[in-house]
Design a protein around this motif. Structure first.
Motif, PDB file in Angstrom:
ATOM      1  N   SER A  19       0.831  -1.209   0.000  1.00  0.00           N
ATOM      2  CA  SER A  19       0.000   0.000   0.000  1.00  0.00           C
ATOM      3  C   SER A  19       0.862   1.255   0.000  1.00  0.00           C
ATOM      4  N   THR A  20       1.948   1.240   0.785  1.00  0.00           N
ATOM      5  CA  THR A  20       2.830   2.408   0.837  1.00  0.00           C
ATOM      6  C   THR A  20       3.577   2.580  -0.475  1.00  0.00           C
ATOM      7  N   LYS A  21       4.032   1.466  -1.051  1.00  0.00           N
ATOM      8  CA  LYS A  21       4.683   1.530  -2.360  1.00  0.00           C
ATOM      9  C   LYS A  21       3.762   2.160  -3.393  1.00  0.00           C
ATOM     10  N   ASP A  22       2.484   1.794  -3.364  1.00  0.00           N
ATOM     11  CA  ASP A  22       1.519   2.370  -4.309  1.00  0.00           C
ATOM     12  C   ASP A  22       1.361   3.874  -4.096  1.00  0.00           C
ATOM     13  N   LEU A  23       1.349   4.301  -2.831  1.00  0.00           N
ATOM     14  CA  LEU A  23       1.242   5.735  -2.553  1.00  0.00           C
ATOM     15  C   LEU A  23       2.488   6.485  -3.023  1.00  0.00           C
ATOM     16  N   ILE A  24       3.669   5.957  -2.716  1.00  0.00           N
ATOM     17  CA  ILE A  24       4.904   6.606  -3.147  1.00  0.00           C
ATOM     18  C   ILE A  24       4.924   6.736  -4.667  1.00  0.00           C
ATOM     19  N   ALA A  25       4.540   5.683  -5.355  1.00  0.00           N
ATOM     20  CA  ALA A  25       4.546   5.711  -6.816  1.00  0.00           C
ATOM     21  C   ALA A  25       3.632   6.803  -7.354  1.00  0.00           C
ATOM     22  N   GLN A  26       2.446   6.938  -6.752  1.00  0.00           N
ATOM     23  CA  GLN A  26       1.511   7.949  -7.243  1.00  0.00           C
ATOM     24  C   GLN A  26       1.994   9.364  -6.946  1.00  0.00           C
ATOM     25  N   LEU A  27       2.731   9.544  -5.876  1.00  0.00           N
ATOM     26  CA  LEU A  27       3.313  10.862  -5.603  1.00  0.00           C
ATOM     27  C   LEU A  27       4.443  11.170  -6.583  1.00  0.00           C
ATOM     28  N   LEU A  28       5.369  10.222  -6.732  1.00  0.00           N
ATOM     29  CA  LEU A  28       6.553  10.495  -7.541  1.00  0.00           C
ATOM     30  C   LEU A  28       6.231  10.585  -9.029  1.00  0.00           C
ATOM     31  N   GLU A  29       5.171   9.925  -9.468  1.00  0.00           N
ATOM     32  CA  GLU A  29       4.802  10.025 -10.880  1.00  0.00           C
ATOM     33  C   GLU A  29       4.434  11.449 -11.276  1.00  0.00           C
ATOM     34  N   ARG A  30       4.047  12.252 -10.294  1.00  0.00           N
ATOM     35  CA  ARG A  30       3.773  13.656 -10.590  1.00  0.00           C
ATOM     36  C   ARG A  30       5.058  14.427 -10.903  1.00  0.00           C
ATOM     37  N   MET A  31       6.187  13.870 -10.498  1.00  0.00           N
ATOM     38  CA  MET A  31       7.476  14.533 -10.710  1.00  0.00           C
ATOM     39  C   MET A  31       8.205  13.989 -11.931  1.00  0.00           C
ATOM     40  N   CYS A  51       2.759  22.976   6.046  1.00  0.00           N
ATOM     41  CA  CYS A  51       1.705  22.023   6.377  1.00  0.00           C
ATOM     42  C   CYS A  51       0.540  22.184   5.408  1.00  0.00           C
ATOM     43  N   SER A  52      -0.270  21.109   5.310  1.00  0.00           N
ATOM     44  CA  SER A  52      -1.426  21.122   4.428  1.00  0.00           C
ATOM     45  C   SER A  52      -2.368  20.015   4.873  1.00  0.00           C
ATOM     46  N   GLU A  53      -3.640  20.105   4.480  1.00  0.00           N
ATOM     47  CA  GLU A  53      -4.656  19.153   4.911  1.00  0.00           C
ATOM     48  C   GLU A  53      -4.791  18.005   3.909  1.00  0.00           C
ATOM     49  N   VAL A  54      -5.017  16.810   4.454  1.00  0.00           N
ATOM     50  CA  VAL A  54      -5.177  15.606   3.639  1.00  0.00           C
ATOM     51  C   VAL A  54      -6.468  14.909   4.031  1.00  0.00           C
ATOM     52  N   THR A  55      -7.278  14.537   3.043  1.00  0.00           N
ATOM     53  CA  THR A  55      -8.410  13.627   3.237  1.00  0.00           C
ATOM     54  C   THR A  55      -8.285  12.549   2.176  1.00  0.00           C
ATOM     55  N   MET A  56      -8.052  11.330   2.599  1.00  0.00           N
ATOM     56  CA  MET A  56      -7.708  10.258   1.668  1.00  0.00           C
ATOM     57  C   MET A  56      -8.940   9.579   1.074  1.00  0.00           C
ATOM     58  N   ARG A  57      -8.757   8.972  -0.081  1.00  0.00           N
ATOM     59  CA  ARG A  57      -9.787   8.157  -0.700  1.00  0.00           C
ATOM     60  C   ARG A  57      -9.769   6.740  -0.147  1.00  0.00           C
ATOM     61  N   LEU A  58      -8.643   6.316   0.400  1.00  0.00           N
ATOM     62  CA  LEU A  58      -8.507   4.970   0.933  1.00  0.00           C
ATOM     63  C   LEU A  58      -9.260   4.854   2.253  1.00  0.00           C
ATOM     64  N   TYR A  59      -9.520   3.627   2.676  1.00  0.00           N
ATOM     65  CA  TYR A  59     -10.288   3.375   3.893  1.00  0.00           C
ATOM     66  C   TYR A  59      -9.374   2.860   5.003  1.00  0.00           C
ATOM     67  N   HIS A 105      -3.887   3.688   7.114  1.00  0.00           N
ATOM     68  CA  HIS A 105      -3.272   4.327   5.951  1.00  0.00           C
ATOM     69  C   HIS A 105      -2.613   5.663   6.302  1.00  0.00           C
ATOM     70  N   VAL A 106      -2.877   6.186   7.481  1.00  0.00           N
ATOM     71  CA  VAL A 106      -2.218   7.435   7.875  1.00  0.00           C
ATOM     72  C   VAL A 106      -0.714   7.224   7.955  1.00  0.00           C
ATOM     73  N   SER A 107      -0.279   6.164   8.612  1.00  0.00           N
ATOM     74  CA  SER A 107       1.156   5.889   8.717  1.00  0.00           C
ATOM     75  C   SER A 107       1.760   5.660   7.339  1.00  0.00           C
ATOM     76  N   ASN A 108       1.044   4.907   6.485  1.00  0.00           N
ATOM     77  CA  ASN A 108       1.531   4.676   5.126  1.00  0.00           C
ATOM     78  C   ASN A 108       1.677   5.999   4.370  1.00  0.00           C
ATOM     79  N   ALA A 109       0.677   6.871   4.527  1.00  0.00           N
ATOM     80  CA  ALA A 109       0.697   8.160   3.827  1.00  0.00           C
ATOM     81  C   ALA A 109       1.839   9.041   4.327  1.00  0.00           C
TER      82      ALA A 109
END
Length: 468
Positions: A115-127, A271-279, A283-287
């Motif tokens: 799950s964390t790998k998937d999150l990292i990938a989606q962040l870095l793909e923006r770069m 700082c910034s606010e996050v509301t995730m789509r995941l359940y 997932h907070v620690s993963n994020a």
């Protein structure tokens, strides 16, 4: 893969060419270990398994477009023959990484890696173009196969590293040395093989020991066994978590009405606010781990928060939420299970099921050794404490321990039941589910409980459990 001639590949892996009419022929497609996934320009790596010998599929792979086969014997078509295909893939992957010179991010942990790998990938793909594993390709075969998908355009490489024994991560980091090494947590997954959490911490800490002095160890400040790994690395340390001392931290963590995590993301740059789509709150620690990696690679905090808020799951059967037309919601988390992920999934179910009937369809958590009875008992007890409406324990001895835990916690037969297999669970649920119910399905991969969700989402009247 980056374009390499067969002559170059043979030199890199120390192999002998056989039946190759043109050593200048170029491999520029992916390296595959399944002949059904061959593309034009591929290199097919033939493995001998318990049931199947990949060498038997060499001719078909070349006919379908593979340039050559990486094999341990001649196969009658263009092949580079080596003593050990696994070692050859490792050598080839290291060559590709050294040639590309891209930042390598590697992560490990007892729970949440994929799950964390998937999150990292989606962040870095923006770069920029990012290569990462499909599913959980995290061993001595899956890691090189992932690396060899990289091309000249690749800017980031994200790798997941698993371990069953001490030394496994040391081997993987030796193949592809990371610059950023992330350790998520130390739990009880595979505790039967390791013998205890201290031994698991020793194995996971091999990640940070591999880092160079100019590398970065990203460590979980909320896990004492992980934060202690700071003393085992020469690299700079960046921490994440909900701890006030964490460099990248989450504050005001909460769940929305439908069980999605929200929090304030704090980094050294803002700082910034996050509301995730995941359940699920887990997932907070993963994020936060993913945010720490993205921060280190230069992503602004508002972009990190935006990306985390938009990120979904890239891997199947991990808190995969589907609503049936009649209003029954299924949470398919059946890919794998350990005590930490089981507790997280149950808490997510409880949050999602406010004012609704909830079902926990649970099976064995494998490889827990001497801890198996107590851990299954504890999960059954937790289901009762979280007011899960009904626990359905599926399988043999371990499932009976789940049900016993629920019974001893105060579930006197109405709220828990033990059934023999997936088909029995389907039959029970088919007869008792009502519109609005929420159903969590989770067990170790070997149990195959994803079949329960598949059957209940099908329109067949028989409700038979189908194979994969």
């Amino acid at each position: 893969m980056i374009a390499l001639s067969l002559a170059e590949i043979a030199e890199i892996v120390g192999g002998q060419p056989h039946d190759i009419p043109d050593m200048a022929a170029t491999v520029d497609g992916p390296v595959v270990i399944d002949s059904r996934k061959v593309e034009r320009g591929s290199l097919f790596a033939a493995f001998v398994g318990e049931q199947v010998d990949g060498h038997d599929y060499a001719r078909g792979a070349v006919a379908d477009g593979a340039v050559a086969v990486l094999a341990t014997r001649p196969v009658g078509v263009p092949a580079i023959v080596v003593d050990d295909v696994v070692a050859a893939l490792g050598a080839l992957s290291r060559h590709v990484v050294e040639r590309l010179g891209v930042p390598v991010v590697a992560l490990t942990g007892s729970a949440g890696k994929t799950s964390t790998k998937d999150l990292i990938a989606q962040l870095l793909e923006r770069m920029g173009p990012t290569v990462y594993p499909a599913g959980n390709l995290n061993n001595e075969i899956g890691l090189p196969v992932t690396v060899l998908r990289a091309t000249e355009e690749t800017q980031h490489l994200v790798l997941e590293m698993g371990a069953r024994y001490i030394g496994d991560i040391r081997y993987l980091t030796g193949l592809v040395p990371p610059r950023i090494g992330l350790v998520l947590n130390v739990g009880t997954a595979h505790i039967g093989e390791f013998g205890g959490r201290e031994q698991i911490a020793q194995a996971k800490g091999e990640m940070v020991e591999s880092l160079p002095e100019d590398g970065v160890a990203v460590l979980n400040a909320d896990d004492p066994l992980v934060s202690a790994m700071a003393s085992r690395t020469a690299a700079r340390v960046l921490t994440f978590g909900e701890s006030p001392e964490a460099d990248v931290r989450g504050e005001n963590v909460r769940l929305t009405a439908d069980g999605r995590p929200a929090f304030s993301l704090h980094t050294p740059t803002g700082c910034s606010e996050v509301t995730m789509r995941l359940y699920g709150e887990h997932h907070v620690s993963n994020a936060l781990a993913a945010a720490a990696v993205a921060h280190e690679l230069g992503m602004p905090v508002h972009e990190i928060a935006e990306a985390l808020s938009e990120a979904g799951s890239l891997s199947r059967w991990r808190m995969e939420v589907t609503e049936r037309p009649d209003g029954v919601t299924f949470v398919n988390d059946a890919y794998n299970a350990n005590p930490e992920s089981m507790r997280a999934a149950l808490r997510a179910l409880a949050a999602m099921g406010r004012d609704r009937r909830t079902w926990a369809v649970l099976g064995e958590m494998a490889e827990l050794g001497d801890e198996s009875l107590s851990e299954h008992d504890a999960v059954g007890r937790l289901a009762v404490r979280l007011n899960v409406s009904k626990l359905v324990a599926v399988g043999g001895r371990e499932a009976s321990w789940l049900q016993l835990g629920a019974y001893n916690e105060g579930s006197w037969g109405e709220e828990s039941v033990h059934v023999s297999d997936a088909q029995a669970a389907v039959d029970l649920l088919r007869s008792e589910l009502r519109p609005g119910d929420v159903v969590l399905v989770k067990a170790s991969r070997s149990v195959g409980l994803e079949k329960v969700v598949q059957a209940l989402l099908e329109n067949s009247t028989e409700g038979e459990v189908t194979g994969r």
